[in-house]
Scaffold this motif. Structure first.
Motif, short mmCIF file in Angstrom:
data_model
loop_
_atom_site.label_atom_id
_atom_site.label_comp_id
_atom_site.label_asym_id
_atom_site.label_seq_id
_atom_site.Cartn_x
_atom_site.Cartn_y
_atom_site.Cartn_z
N SER A 23 0.78 -0.96 0.10
CA SER A 23 0.11 -0.32 0.46
C SER A 23 0.85 1.03 -0.21
O SER A 23 1.75 1.04 0.82
CB SER A 23 -1.17 -0.27 1.23
OG SER A 23 -1.73 1.15 1.56
N THR B 290 -4.03 -1.15 5.85
CA THR B 290 -3.26 -2.53 5.40
C THR B 290 -1.15 -2.33 6.03
O THR B 290 -0.86 -3.45 6.58
CB THR B 290 -2.51 -2.59 3.60
OG1 THR B 290 -3.52 -2.79 2.66
CG2 THR B 290 -1.77 -3.68 2.74
N SER C 12 -1.39 -6.86 1.08
CA SER C 12 -1.89 -5.23 0.21
C SER C 12 -2.98 -5.10 0.15
O SER C 12 -4.37 -6.13 -0.11
CB SER C 12 -1.35 -6.18 -1.28
OG SER C 12 -1.95 -5.55 -2.39
N PRO C 13 -3.56 -4.10 -0.12
CA PRO C 13 -5.17 -4.36 -0.15
C PRO C 13 -5.50 -4.13 -1.58
O PRO C 13 -4.75 -4.78 -2.44
CB PRO C 13 -4.87 -1.83 -0.65
CG PRO C 13 -3.76 -2.06 -0.79
CD PRO C 13 -2.83 -3.03 0.17
N THR D 95 -1.98 -5.23 -5.76
CA THR D 95 -1.57 -3.56 -6.04
C THR D 95 -0.91 -3.70 -7.08
O THR D 95 -0.39 -4.80 -7.61
CB THR D 95 -1.32 -2.61 -5.47
OG1 THR D 95 0.17 -2.83 -4.97
CG2 THR D 95 -1.96 -2.31 -3.47
#
Length: 173
Positions: A9, A16, A84-85, A92
């Motif tokens: 992120s 995150t 990760s988001p 991402t």
């Protein structure tokens, strides 16, 4: 255990990042050596598929960027954690670039365990990220799956979620 956390992120104080920090705090408290790399804030280019790494580079990528800081950590880690988001149904773009660039190394030499931490604004959007993790990373490396942790919306920054990840890190063996 040496643990590498690839945090994807760009928001240094986002959900995150907080989840990755909670995991790292727990793992560090248990005596593990934890390094968190904020790949979204690094200068990492995508793999060009030029094959220089396998034809002339002896496993070294022709591109010279911040991946040079990650490669030695990646290859010597006993555990790799991807945090990760979810953007457009997957990890991402920055995280994908970092993962793709490990192609030059192949399987990390020391890795025996992996885990995945995901954060999204909505429930039920984790399928693509899970396929990358299970089908490629964890599956191809043939390492122990230590878990997939998925948090949606406000739950991602809740004290309970942060405590869960801190406990997970603290209980790693």
């Amino acid at each position: 255990m040496k643990i590498l956390v690839l945090q994807g992120s760009a928001r240094k104080n986002g959900r995150t990042s907080a989840l990755a920090r909670a995991f790292a705090k727990g793992a560090t408290s248990a005596g593990h050596d934890v390094t968190v790399m904020d790949v979204a804030n690094m200068n990492i280019h995508g793999c060009t598929g030029c094959e220089w790494c396998h034809t002339k580079g002896n496993g070294e990528c022709v591109q010279k960027d911040d991946m040079a800081r990650i490669y030695p950590l990646y290859d010597s880690a006993d555990m790799i954690v991807i945090a990760s988001p979810i953007y457009y149904g997957s990890l991402t773009g920055q995280m994908h670039c970092a993962i793709h660039r490990t192609y030059s190394l192949g399987k990390p030499a020391g890795c025996k365990k992996m885990a995945l931490i995901l954060d999204s604004g909505a429930n039920g959007v984790y399928d693509a990220a899970e396929k990358v993790y299970h089908g490629f990373l964890q599956g191809w490396y043939g390492v122990e799956d230590c878990g997939v942790f998925e948090y949606a919306g406000p739950r991602a920054s809740s004290p309970e979620s942060l405590a869960e990840l801190e406990a997970f890190g603290a209980n790693l063996r």
